[in-house]
Design a protein around this motif. Structure first.
Motif, PDB file in Angstrom:
ATOM      1  N   HIS A  95      -9.165  -2.022  -2.218  1.00  0.00           N
ATOM      2  CA  HIS A  95     -10.065  -2.986  -1.586  1.00  0.00           C
ATOM      3  C   HIS A  95     -10.512  -4.003  -2.629  1.00  0.00           C
ATOM      4  O   HIS A  95     -10.449  -3.759  -3.830  1.00  0.00           O
ATOM      5  N   ASN A  96     -10.991  -5.142  -2.172  1.00  0.00           N
ATOM      6  CA  ASN A  96     -11.522  -6.143  -3.098  1.00  0.00           C
ATOM      7  C   ASN A  96     -12.722  -5.633  -3.890  1.00  0.00           C
ATOM      8  O   ASN A  96     -13.059  -6.186  -4.942  1.00  0.00           O
ATOM      9  N   ALA A  97     -13.382  -4.587  -3.393  1.00  0.00           N
ATOM     10  CA  ALA A  97     -14.500  -3.996  -4.137  1.00  0.00           C
ATOM     11  C   ALA A  97     -14.033  -3.397  -5.453  1.00  0.00           C
ATOM     12  O   ALA A  97     -14.842  -3.191  -6.361  1.00  0.00           O
ATOM     13  N   VAL A 142      -8.702   6.822   0.625  1.00  0.00           N
ATOM     14  CA  VAL A 142      -8.057   6.480   1.890  1.00  0.00           C
ATOM     15  C   VAL A 142      -8.000   4.964   2.022  1.00  0.00           C
ATOM     16  O   VAL A 142      -9.015   4.282   1.829  1.00  0.00           O
ATOM     17  N   SER A 143      -6.841   4.433   2.373  1.00  0.00           N
ATOM     18  CA  SER A 143      -6.718   2.994   2.582  1.00  0.00           C
ATOM     19  C   SER A 143      -7.546   2.565   3.779  1.00  0.00           C
ATOM     20  O   SER A 143      -7.406   3.107   4.882  1.00  0.00           O
ATOM     21  N   TYR A 148      -3.965   5.522   5.096  1.00  0.00           N
ATOM     22  CA  TYR A 148      -3.145   6.362   4.210  1.00  0.00           C
ATOM     23  C   TYR A 148      -4.061   7.180   3.308  1.00  0.00           C
ATOM     24  O   TYR A 148      -4.875   6.635   2.577  1.00  0.00           O
ATOM     25  N   ILE A 149      -3.919   8.509   3.387  1.00  0.00           N
ATOM     26  CA  ILE A 149      -4.691   9.414   2.530  1.00  0.00           C
ATOM     27  C   ILE A 149      -3.913   9.627   1.242  1.00  0.00           C
ATOM     28  O   ILE A 149      -2.857  10.272   1.239  1.00  0.00           O
ATOM     29  N   ALA A 329      -3.453  -4.266  -0.302  1.00  0.00           N
ATOM     30  CA  ALA A 329      -2.854  -3.299   0.621  1.00  0.00           C
ATOM     31  C   ALA A 329      -1.871  -3.981   1.560  1.00  0.00           C
ATOM     32  O   ALA A 329      -0.794  -3.440   1.864  1.00  0.00           O
ATOM     33  N   HIS A 330      -2.232  -5.175   2.028  1.00  0.00           N
ATOM     34  CA  HIS A 330      -1.330  -5.907   2.915  1.00  0.00           C
ATOM     35  C   HIS A 330      -0.084  -6.381   2.174  1.00  0.00           C
ATOM     36  O   HIS A 330       1.009  -6.401   2.758  1.00  0.00           O
TER      37      HIS A 330
END
Length: 373
Positions: A95-97, A142-143, A148-149, A329-330
């Motif tokens: 994530h961007n975080a 997890v995504s 996705y785990i 992720a994308h």
């Protein structure tokens, strides 16, 4: 409304959450700032939440730092482990975080493991990156886009084997999957209060396996003569007044999760996700699914993703579309140009939600959406 956006925040909250928050507003003052009844009530409320969280996450109450959200916790963790120019290994689903704080610090980032629902590839690429030398690793459990785990327990073992400190982003797993500070041996695990833990927005927890560097400095109600931040946890990273009503609500949310049982919640969400995948595939959408998947499903429709989400909202179905604050992720999944529509189930997951979603999709004529929105 059929709410299928639990990946953003759980909704609606259990009634106990709002009741606990109201009670805190009516009875609690500022914890650690006095010996009167209202201050003591606040202190007891905060500590009660620490006790509930420690039972859920295999840690000591004092190892928990209350934050305003998961991003806040990740920034504390990352700024403790990563310095300008540090070599950092991350997964291909962050994530961007995670990625933005690393960018701000000028870290040298290696992305390891970009195949969806392929833990073997994730582990092989992750170990390869660690073996070349790394100062830190940061990875999601997890995504948030695809559910996705990741094989976090094995990734943690690899970090320990190579002597690499690491932080875990548990934004999408806390309250749904087992999370253990002790078992993983993590330096930090960050999580929000408002998602799987069923608490209110504006709350979060950072589990600390080591002492963090303070992100902000100020009053803690302890060692006031000392100008440096206290060395003891949790005071070291909890400057200023805590969100006591939020923490009270979070405590109630965690208690609900513990009563329902993490295993039961996971089974319910995964069962709904599998049913949703089958329905979407029957309709000819490109669906992202695999064995190691939580209660989140992403798909690419035949029309614009944002337009579909808007139309679903008009029909009373709440989902999320776009890049979900996770362009990496994308990129890994090949959907950065289109984005996806994300369906994310929560504690209320059930077949009726998929039935109603299917009905709306059947009636929607979504291939023509762009012409009339």
């Amino acid at each position: 409304m059929i709410y299928l956006d639990h990946g953003a925040t759980s909704f609606p909250k259990p009634p106990a959450v709002s009741k606990a928050m109201l009670r805190a507003l009516e009875t609690c003052a500022n914890p650690g700032r006095g010996g009167h009844r209202a201050a003591l009530q606040a202190m007891e409320t905060v500590y009660r939440c620490r006790e509930q969280a420690s039972a859920l996450f295999d840690c000591k109450p004092e190892q928990e730092v209350f934050t305003s959200n998961c991003t806040h916790g990740l920034n504390i963790a990352i700024r403790t482990l990563v310095k300008p120019g540090s070599r950092v290994v991350i997964s291909g689903f962050e994530h961007n975080a995670v990625t933005r704080p690393l960018h701000l610090l000028g870290a040298r980032v290696t992305v390891a493991g970009r195949k969806l629902f392929d833990p073997t590839d994730t582990l092989a690429e992750f170990e390869k990156a660690l073996s070349k030398g790394a100062d830190a690793a940061v990875f999601t459990h997890v995504s948030n886009v695809f559910g996705y785990i990741l094989p976090v327990e094995e990734m943690a073992k690899l970090c320990r084997r190579y002597g690499v400190p690491f932080a875990v982003d548990a934004a999408q797993s806390a309250g749904m999957l087992p999370v253990s500070l002790e078992k993983w041996g993590a330096d930090f695990i960050a999580m929000p209060g408002h998602k799987g833990l069923l608490g209110p927005q504006g709350t979060g927890i950072l589990l600390c396996g080591r002492s963090p560097d303070p992100l902000i400095a100020g009053g803690t109600g302890s060692v006031s003569l000392q100008q440096a931040m206290p060395s003891e946890l949790p005071d070291r990273a909890e400057a200023g007044t805590l969100n006591v009503p939020g923490i009270a609500g979070l405590c109630a949310g965690i208690q609900c999760v513990r009563r329902m049982g993490i295993g039961n919640l996971l089974s319910r969400e995964q069962r709904a996700a599998r049913e949703c995948v089958r329905m979407l595939e029957r309709k000819g959408f490109r669906v992202f699914a695999g064995e190691d998947q939580s209660g989140t499903v992403s798909f690419v429709p035949t029309c614009d993703c944002e337009a579909m989400a808007q139309r679903l909202a008009q029909k009373g179905i709440a989902v999320r579309a776009g890049l979900h604050c996770a362009p990496l992720a994308h990129e890994s999944a090949g959907t950065v140009e289109t984005g996806t529509v994300r369906v994310s189930f929560g504690h209320d997951a059930g077949s009726f939600q998929i039935t109603l979603l299917e009905q709306v999709l059947r009636e929607g004529k979504f291939e023509q959406i762009e012409n009339y929105l």
